[in-house]
Design a protein around this motif. Structure first.
Motif, PDB file in Angstrom:
ATOM      1  N   ILE A 190      -6.230   0.262   3.031  1.00 45.93           N
ATOM      2  CA  ILE A 190      -5.417  -0.935   3.253  1.00 45.93           C
ATOM      3  C   ILE A 190      -4.359  -0.649   4.309  1.00 45.93           C
ATOM      4  O   ILE A 190      -4.147  -1.444   5.233  1.00 45.93           O
ATOM      5  CB  ILE A 190      -4.743  -1.383   1.936  1.00 45.93           C
ATOM      6  N   TYR A 191      -3.702   0.512   4.193  1.00 47.75           N
ATOM      7  CA  TYR A 191      -2.653   0.837   5.147  1.00 47.75           C
ATOM      8  C   TYR A 191      -3.205   0.898   6.564  1.00 47.75           C
ATOM      9  O   TYR A 191      -2.608   0.351   7.493  1.00 47.75           O
ATOM     10  CB  TYR A 191      -1.977   2.171   4.802  1.00 47.75           C
ATOM     11  N   ALA A 236      -5.317   2.561  -1.110  1.00 53.49           N
ATOM     12  CA  ALA A 236      -4.070   2.318  -0.385  1.00 53.49           C
ATOM     13  C   ALA A 236      -4.188   2.805   1.051  1.00 53.49           C
ATOM     14  O   ALA A 236      -3.685   2.161   1.968  1.00 53.49           O
ATOM     15  CB  ALA A 236      -2.909   3.019  -1.077  1.00 53.49           C
ATOM     16  N   GLN A 271      -5.073   8.211  -3.516  1.00 52.47           N
ATOM     17  CA  GLN A 271      -4.805   6.811  -3.176  1.00 52.47           C
ATOM     18  C   GLN A 271      -5.755   6.320  -2.082  1.00 52.47           C
ATOM     19  O   GLN A 271      -5.298   5.801  -1.054  1.00 52.47           O
ATOM     20  CB  GLN A 271      -3.360   6.670  -2.679  1.00 52.47           C
ATOM     21  N   ASN A 330      -4.103  -2.235  -6.667  1.00 52.59           N
ATOM     22  CA  ASN A 330      -3.884  -0.799  -6.467  1.00 52.59           C
ATOM     23  C   ASN A 330      -2.547  -0.353  -7.072  1.00 52.59           C
ATOM     24  O   ASN A 330      -2.478   0.678  -7.732  1.00 52.59           O
ATOM     25  CB  ASN A 330      -3.950  -0.473  -4.984  1.00 52.59           C
ATOM     26  N   VAL A 331      -1.501  -1.173  -6.859  1.00 51.26           N
ATOM     27  CA  VAL A 331      -0.190  -0.817  -7.416  1.00 51.26           C
ATOM     28  C   VAL A 331      -0.263  -0.776  -8.940  1.00 51.26           C
ATOM     29  O   VAL A 331       0.195   0.178  -9.585  1.00 51.26           O
ATOM     30  CB  VAL A 331       0.881  -1.825  -6.954  1.00 51.26           C
ATOM     31  N   GLY A 381       2.081   3.014  -3.532  1.00 49.25           N
ATOM     32  CA  GLY A 381       1.298   4.081  -4.172  1.00 49.25           C
ATOM     33  C   GLY A 381       1.892   5.470  -3.923  1.00 49.25           C
ATOM     34  O   GLY A 381       2.294   6.151  -4.867  1.00 49.25           O
ATOM     35  N   SER A 387      -4.202  -4.891  -2.745  1.00 49.12           N
ATOM     36  CA  SER A 387      -3.088  -3.943  -2.778  1.00 49.12           C
ATOM     37  C   SER A 387      -2.278  -4.103  -4.059  1.00 49.12           C
ATOM     38  O   SER A 387      -1.758  -3.123  -4.596  1.00 49.12           O
ATOM     39  CB  SER A 387      -2.203  -4.110  -1.548  1.00 49.12           C
ATOM     40  N   SER A 394       0.834  -1.204   0.000  1.00 50.17           N
ATOM     41  CA  SER A 394       0.000   0.000   0.000  1.00 50.17           C
ATOM     42  C   SER A 394       0.867   1.252   0.000  1.00 50.17           C
ATOM     43  O   SER A 394       0.441   2.296  -0.486  1.00 50.17           O
ATOM     44  CB  SER A 394      -0.932  -0.001   1.210  1.00 50.17           C
ATOM     45  N   THR A 406      -2.394   2.257 -10.133  1.00 48.62           N
ATOM     46  CA  THR A 406      -1.686   3.524  -9.942  1.00 48.62           C
ATOM     47  C   THR A 406      -0.606   3.705 -10.985  1.00 48.62           C
ATOM     48  O   THR A 406      -0.477   4.787 -11.586  1.00 48.62           O
ATOM     49  CB  THR A 406      -1.049   3.557  -8.537  1.00 48.62           C
TER      50      THR A 406
END
Lengths: 340, 123
Positions: free
Chosen positions: A207-208, A204, A201, A326-327, A172, A323, A169, A330
């Motif tokens: 998730i973080y 992210a 983000q 997401n990467v 990002g 995640s 996460s 992004t």
């Protein structure tokens, strides 16, 4: 001479940061007890000092004078070393956190609002915070108690499972700022709250936050120390100062993960609007950190604990793929934005 | 943008480690000298709900933990590769993007294999 003064400044900064962090840890326990008691419609600590304000001090003194018991079956060296192994990673992460914007310049020397700025800041914090898992595992194993061993194993499994999505996460914000340094990352988010990475983000950030709660063994992910089934988990056999080290480390870690969240997603010391910049940057930083800390305590008062298999399945089967997606998203979006 | 920080910036980190080590050990040593110590056989036995401890605590534990640890080591190394890639993303352009998509696809193959083999199940 020059070098001596520089080292002196660094030592003074380290002492200041340690002092501030430990005071905040002490008062975080007070804050947690007070907020929990308010949410449960009771008073909480009231006896020591006005509204119980000196309670953390009294607790610290009590623990300092208590006997450190080492159980007969325990492995003495590992048992004694484990609390320190947990405490050090929790404290030294603060070395790279930028607390404010302006440096204090005295003559030719500069006192920066961070202890040091290294270009691998985030990687450094992640690397050291995963060392904390060793302390927990060794402490649980060395106690020679069934509860401790189970708590230590659970903790290690949980921490490493959530470390993957946590690390992913943060990719990002690193992609967007192009730097691992926490100072550069904060500066990249200047100019209003719509530049903060929580806006660009959001996945992210969620998730973080979830992973950070799991990493610090907080409710609803506090299975390693689940009071009602494992007594106190990996620190069942600990008492006195060693016990308080585990406690200190847990709360220091809470503050540290909040600091990382603030730097990576909430713009660090940046003000949300440019007309609000008359408020000192450090006040914004503290306000954001305390907002997140309040959120953790609020969560503790609200949600019940998960089951261990649910926790592991959630980490590996939901958080990890999410995640990764997401990467990918992004990087693809950023590539096409760069082309335009 | 690649920023280079001089190695001297790492010195405060080492000083910080030493200071927190001194803080930890120092507090324990100080506390050792001010605390009362009374040895008692019952007090020094490990806690087990008040009854006599039965057998050694270091029993075999499920191999699940071992599998999770192994999966973590493999995947974490792959995550570590993503950090330098993210830092230089602007400079490597389309090649870097495609390279990473292939890399993550390989990651996913291993991930799906581990899932189908039941490595992620917890029973």
């Amino acid at each position: 001479m020059d070098l001596a003064i520089r080292i002196g400044i660094v030592l003074a900064e380290i002492a200041a940061v340690l002092g501030v962090v430990l005071t905040h840890v002490a008062y975080l326990t007070y804050m947690e007890r007070k907020i929990l008691s308010d949410m449960q419609d009771r008073l909480g600590p009231m006896e020591v000092g006005p509204h119980g304000l000196l309670q953390p001090l009294a607790d610290g003194l009590k623990l300092f004078f208590k006997e450190d018991i080492i159980p007969t079956g325990a492995n003495k060296i590992i048992f004694s070393a484990a609390p320190i192994l947990v405490l050090i990673p929790a404290l030294i992460g603060f070395a790279v956190v930028p607390f404010g914007r302006d440096s204090l310049v005295i003559g030719e020397f500069e006192i920066t609002p961070y202890i040091t700025d290294i270009n691998v800041g985030i990687l450094y914090i992640l690397a050291f915070s995963s060392l904390g898992a060793y302390g927990v595992l060794l402490g649980g194993w060395a106690s020679n108690s069934k509860y401790s061993l189970l708590g230590g194993l659970r903790s290690a499994a949980q921490v490493i499972s959530y470390e993957l999505p946590l690390g992913l996460s943060l990719v990002g914000p690193i992609l967007l700022s192009g730097s691992l340094s926490m100072v550069t990352m904060t500066e990249a988010q200047g100019g209003g709250f719509w530049h903060w990475y929580v806006i660009t983000q959001p996945i992210a950030f969620v998730i973080y936050m979830i992973c950070a709660i799991a990493e610090t063994n907080r409710l609803p992910f506090d299975l390693p120390e689940a009071e009602s089934e494992l007594v106190a988990g990996f620190f069942t056999e600990y008492s006195g100062m060693r016990f308080s080290f585990f406690f200190l480390a847990e709360y220091a870690n809470m503050i540290l993960v909040s600091c990382i969240a603030v730097v990576a997603f909430l713009g660090g010391w940046q003000a949300p609007f440019s007309f609000m910049e008359f408020v000192p940057p450090i006040v914004w930083f503290l306000a954001k950190v305390y907002f997140l800390l309040f959120f953790y305590i609020w969560l503790r008062a609200t949600v019940p604990r998960l089951r261990f298999d649910q926790l592991m399945a959630f980490g590996w089967k939901v958080m990890l793929p999410l995640s990764l997606v997401n990467v990918l998203l992004t990087s693809i979006v950023k590539y096409f934005l760069n082309q335009m | 943008m690649l920023t280079n920080t001089p190695p001297i910036n790492y010195i405060p980190v080492f000083i910080f480690i030493v200071v927190s080590l001194i803080f930890g050990v120092g507090t324990l040593v100080l506390s050792y000298f001010v605390q009362t110590r009374i040895d008692d056989k019952e007090k020094l036995s490990t806690y087990e709900c008040g009854s006599e401890p039965i057998s050694d605590a270091r029993n075999p534990f499920p191999a699940r933990y071992y599998i999770i640890a192994m999966l973590f080591v493999i995947f974490d190394v792959e995550v570590a590769f993503l950090y330098p890639w993210a830092v230089v993303f602007d400079q490597i352009g389309l090649f870097g993007l495609l390279e990473m998509i292939i890399f993550i696809a390989l990651f996913l193959v291993a991930y799906v294999y581990a899932w189908k083999k039941g490595g992620l199940e917890w029973d």
